[in-house]
Design an enzyme around this catalytic site. Structure first.
Site, PDB file in Angstrom:
ATOM      1  N   ASP A  18       0.825  -1.215   0.000  1.00 41.18           N
ATOM      2  CA  ASP A  18       0.000   0.000   0.000  1.00 41.18           C
ATOM      3  C   ASP A  18       0.860   1.266   0.000  1.00 41.18           C
ATOM      4  OD1 ASP A  18      -3.079  -0.787   0.523  1.00 41.18           O
ATOM      5  OD2 ASP A  18      -1.766  -2.203   1.565  1.00 41.18           O
ATOM      6  N   HIS A  20       0.663   3.575  -2.408  1.00 38.91           N
ATOM      7  CA  HIS A  20      -0.268   4.630  -2.862  1.00 38.91           C
ATOM      8  C   HIS A  20       0.494   5.808  -3.484  1.00 38.91           C
ATOM      9  CE1 HIS A  20      -4.157   3.123  -1.372  1.00 38.91           C
ATOM     10  NE2 HIS A  20      -3.423   2.531  -0.441  1.00 38.91           N
ATOM     11  N   ASP A  58      -1.624  -2.111  -4.405  1.00 34.21           N
ATOM     12  CA  ASP A  58      -1.830  -0.658  -4.287  1.00 34.21           C
ATOM     13  C   ASP A  58      -0.502   0.097  -4.356  1.00 34.21           C
ATOM     14  OD1 ASP A  58      -4.543  -0.699  -4.261  1.00 34.21           O
ATOM     15  OD2 ASP A  58      -4.785  -0.317  -2.122  1.00 34.21           O
ATOM     16  N   ASN A 122      -6.808  -2.896  -5.083  1.00 34.28           N
ATOM     17  CA  ASN A 122      -8.095  -2.377  -5.535  1.00 34.28           C
ATOM     18  C   ASN A 122      -7.984  -0.998  -6.150  1.00 34.28           C
ATOM     19  OD1 ASN A 122      -7.472  -1.553  -2.777  1.00 34.28           O
ATOM     20  ND2 ASN A 122      -9.460  -0.554  -2.768  1.00 34.28           N
ATOM     21  N   HIS A 123      -6.883  -0.290  -5.929  1.00 33.55           N
ATOM     22  CA  HIS A 123      -6.696   1.037  -6.518  1.00 33.55           C
ATOM     23  C   HIS A 123      -6.063   0.972  -7.900  1.00 33.55           C
ATOM     24  CE1 HIS A 123      -7.621   4.020  -3.244  1.00 33.55           C
ATOM     25  NE2 HIS A 123      -7.606   2.898  -2.533  1.00 33.55           N
ATOM     26  N   HIS A 212      -4.529  -9.155  -1.414  1.00 33.57           N
ATOM     27  CA  HIS A 212      -4.954  -7.765  -1.162  1.00 33.57           C
ATOM     28  C   HIS A 212      -6.474  -7.757  -1.058  1.00 33.57           C
ATOM     29  CE1 HIS A 212      -3.940  -3.395  -1.378  1.00 33.57           C
ATOM     30  NE2 HIS A 212      -5.223  -3.319  -1.692  1.00 33.57           N
ATOM     31  N   HIS A 241      -3.939  -4.298   1.750  1.00 37.61           N
ATOM     32  CA  HIS A 241      -5.222  -3.585   1.732  1.00 37.61           C
ATOM     33  C   HIS A 241      -5.584  -2.969   3.088  1.00 37.61           C
ATOM     34  CE1 HIS A 241      -9.143  -2.346   0.384  1.00 37.61           C
ATOM     35  NE2 HIS A 241      -9.734  -3.064   1.315  1.00 37.61           N
TER      36      HIS A 241
END
Length: 650
Positions: A18, A20, A58, A122-123, A212, A241
């Site tokens: 993650d 991001h 992610d 999921n992103h 995830h 996640h």
């Protein structure tokens, strides 16, 4: 020597999740926070001698990262992942099946010193942009040989997890990856026994499962992955996640494997779970044993949160006793400002010194911190958040979102303002809670509470399209879903024979009769005389723009001398004059039109006017029909002559 032999058998893996990248990339203060934390992870991996970096989804915050985000990401990977350092392990499994290409460090055209293995989250999951193949942002980095993208699923009706088999000395690792899927769909497949793990038969492997998905922590039983679903022979689970950092491996609910939850490396939401210190992990595996060492990240913006109940605040007790607490906004503002000042000082104390000073993408304004104060304002009015945060500009990075107002739910005595729940409805979303609400669930509940149901479009498919439109910023999500549904329904109607055209299908679902077919235009059979030995010539269709033709006048003696031709109508004369004024480049086309027009006039004249008594026109003879000569089949293209010497033909 003994230590060197032992080191040759130890897999050293840097674990993170993650990242991001690109979160708040347009923010002048927080725009580089995600890149600074990811750069620290890359440098730690190189400094600690990691064999590879393992990411659990992610990597990007947006499904379609901006060019600025891609540029910064590729700059970091080019600097820290590409080098002439030797890679001390090998891949034993089928690389085409794992990555759809060869592993990046074996490419002779690229020098990779730090291999990176990543699944999607999921992103940044794969989406279709009007095409057939779904692609993710990780595919761009994979085809550029900057990382190895694994964990994709190519089937819609089942899940098959194939491992990436790695070997270093006498230690073998089976790396299982499962990219993000809709939690409801994956949960249903697991319950229906349609999730399959491939396990190698030869050799002893240390099995690592990277996924995830939602964990079973305060969520519904059908919207998460339960630990009991994971195979018992897995040794370690790297769970992405979930942003709360729980880096130390914990025993699972079934007690057969350990679960490590590294958490995010950047605070993406101002909640209590994000306020915990951020870590990455250094995983060491030798044989069937492993050890994970937490490494705290220093390139993280300090974040603290707290909550206050205004009814219980000592500073406001005097105003409440006097009965003007709800109207005294100044007292409320001063009370909250004092609490925020205390949070700012506490956040600055939690900040640690940076591990690296010569960063490629350092944090901007590291002195500014993140604070969040939850305020229960029952009995008090709210404040303007942006105006309140103006007094903390230069000290707080999130000045427009410092306060989060909420109030206790109380039953209203007013009948006009009382909310009456209906079947399938939900309670109103409180102020500030809309961002955390599931939009698809709200729409699903609204549709369930209505009498009129969707007949052609499926609600689950429309929810998926809604997620693609909102979360993944796919403008064609709804259009593609409607097109797929329409094509599928049309094929089903054709097979059943219920309808023969799309209009009839639409009319059926509107509960209306199908549109009546237009009758063919009437044909004037008087354009030709009946003849037994000559075929009838079909009457030519008259253009609608010419209107209804007037009956021709009886022919005079002058008309008899001119082969019985009737004078053209006024509209035809005007059309002929208009064509005569066209340019010279269209002369040939106009001549053809004039010839066709003259033929029409002759046919019209013979149909509408009575022919002269002594000059009756006979029927034209038509040549007998002959079948056209068969066309020769096209010649097949000759294959190019290629010398296959030195090439494998498998």
């Amino acid at each position: 020597m003994a230590e060197e032999e032992e080191d040759d058998d130890v897999f050293t893996i840097m674990v993170a999740t993650d990242s991001h990248l690109g979160y708040c990339d347009r923010d002048a203060v927080r725009g580089t926070d995600s890149f600074a934390a990811f750069e620290e992870v890359l440098r730690l991996a190189n400094d600690r001698g990691a064999d590879f970096l393992l990411l659990a989804g992610d990597l990007f915050h947006d499904n379609k990262p901006s060019r600025r985000t891609l540029f910064k990401t590729m700059s970091l990977l080019r600097r820290y992942a590409l080098s002439d350092a030797a890679v001390g392990f090998e891949v034993l499994s089928d690389q085409e099946a794992n990555f759809r290409q060869s592993v990046n460090y074996e490419d002779p055209h690229v020098s990779v010193g730090l291999p990176i293995f990543s699944i999607h989250g999921n992103h940044d999951d794969p989406t279709r942009e009007g095409g057939v193949e779904a692609l993710a942002a990780l595919d761009l980095l994979s085809v550029a040989n900057m990382l190895n993208y694994f964990g994709r699923q190519g089937h819609a009706d089942r899940v098959e997890v194939s491992p990436v088999l790695l070997r270093k000395g006498n230690t073998r690792v089976a790396l299982y990856g499962l990219g993000n899927m809709r939690d409801e769909r994956l949960n249903r497949m697991w319950q229906q026994k349609r999730v399959r793990f491939l396990r190698p038969r030869d050799g002893t492997y240390f099995s690592i499962f990277v996924l995830h998905q939602n964990r079973d922590v305060g969520r519904g039983r059908n919207t998460c992955v339960h630990e009991s679903m994971i195979p018992a022979w897995i040794d370690l689970v790297i769970w992405g996640h979930e942003h709360e950092c729980q880096i130390k491996p914990r025993e699972s609910a079934v007690g057969t494997f350990r679960v490590c939850q590294p958490g995010s490396s950047v605070a993406c939401s101002l909640v209590e779970g994000e306020a915990k210190p951020k870590h990455c992990g250094l995983l060491q595996v030798r044989g069937a044993e492993f050890r994970l060492t937490p490494l705290r990240l220093t390139c993280v913006r300090p974040f603290v949160c707290d909550e206050v109940v205004l009814n219980e605040a000592p500073e406001l007790q005097d105003d409440m006793d006097e009965g003007d607490g709800a109207d005294n906004a100044t007292a409320v503002r001063d009370c909250l400002a004092a609490r925020v000042e205390a949070l700012v000082e506490r956040a600055r104390k939690t900040r640690s010194a940076f591990r690296y000073d010569d960063m490629l993408l350092p944090m901007a304004a590291p002195d500014q911190v993140l604070v969040r104060l939850k305020v229960d304002h029952t009995g008090f009015a709210t404040l303007n958040n942006a105006k309140f945060g103006g007094q903390f500009v230069g000290r707080v990075a999130n000045t427009s979102a410092i306060l989060h107002f909420s109030r206790q739910k109380q039953a209203s005595t007013s009948a006009a303002k009382t909310w009456v729940p209906t079947e399938g409805s939900r309670e109103p979303v409180e102020e500030g809670e809309l961002a955390a609400a599931a939009i698809d669930q709200l729409i699903q509940d609204q549709l369930d509470g209505q009498e009129a149901k969707l007949q052609i479009l499926e609600e689950t498919k429309m929810n998926e399209a809604l997620n693609g439109f909102v979360d993944k910023q796919d403008p064609q999500a709804f259009a593609e879903e409607v097109e797929r549904t329409l094509v599928r329904e049309q094929k089903a109607q054709y097979k059943r024979g219920d309808a023969t055209d799309p209009e009839s299908i639409r009319a059926k679902y509107r509960q209306a009769p199908p549109p009546a077919k237009k009758a063919p235009a009437a044909v004037d059979a008087s354009s030709e005389e009946d003849s037994d030995d000559a075929p009838k010539k079909p009457a030519k269709k008259k253009p609608a723009a010419r209107g209804r033709k007037k009956a021709a006048a009886p022919p005079s003696s002058e008309d008899e001398d001119s082969e019985g031709e009737a004078p053209p109508p006024p509209r035809k004369r005007a059309a002929r004059a208009s064509r005569a004024r066209k340019q010279a480049s269209y002369a040939d086309d106009d001549d053809d039109d004039d010839e066709e027009e003259e033929d029409d006039e002759e046919d019209d004249a013979s149909a509408d006017a009575s022919p002269p008594p002594k000059k009756k026109r006979g029927a034209r003879k038509q040549a007998p029909w002959k079948d056209p000569a068969p066309r020769a089949p096209p010649k097949a293209p000759q294959p190019a002559s290629i010398d296959m010497t030195g090439w494998d033909s498998d």
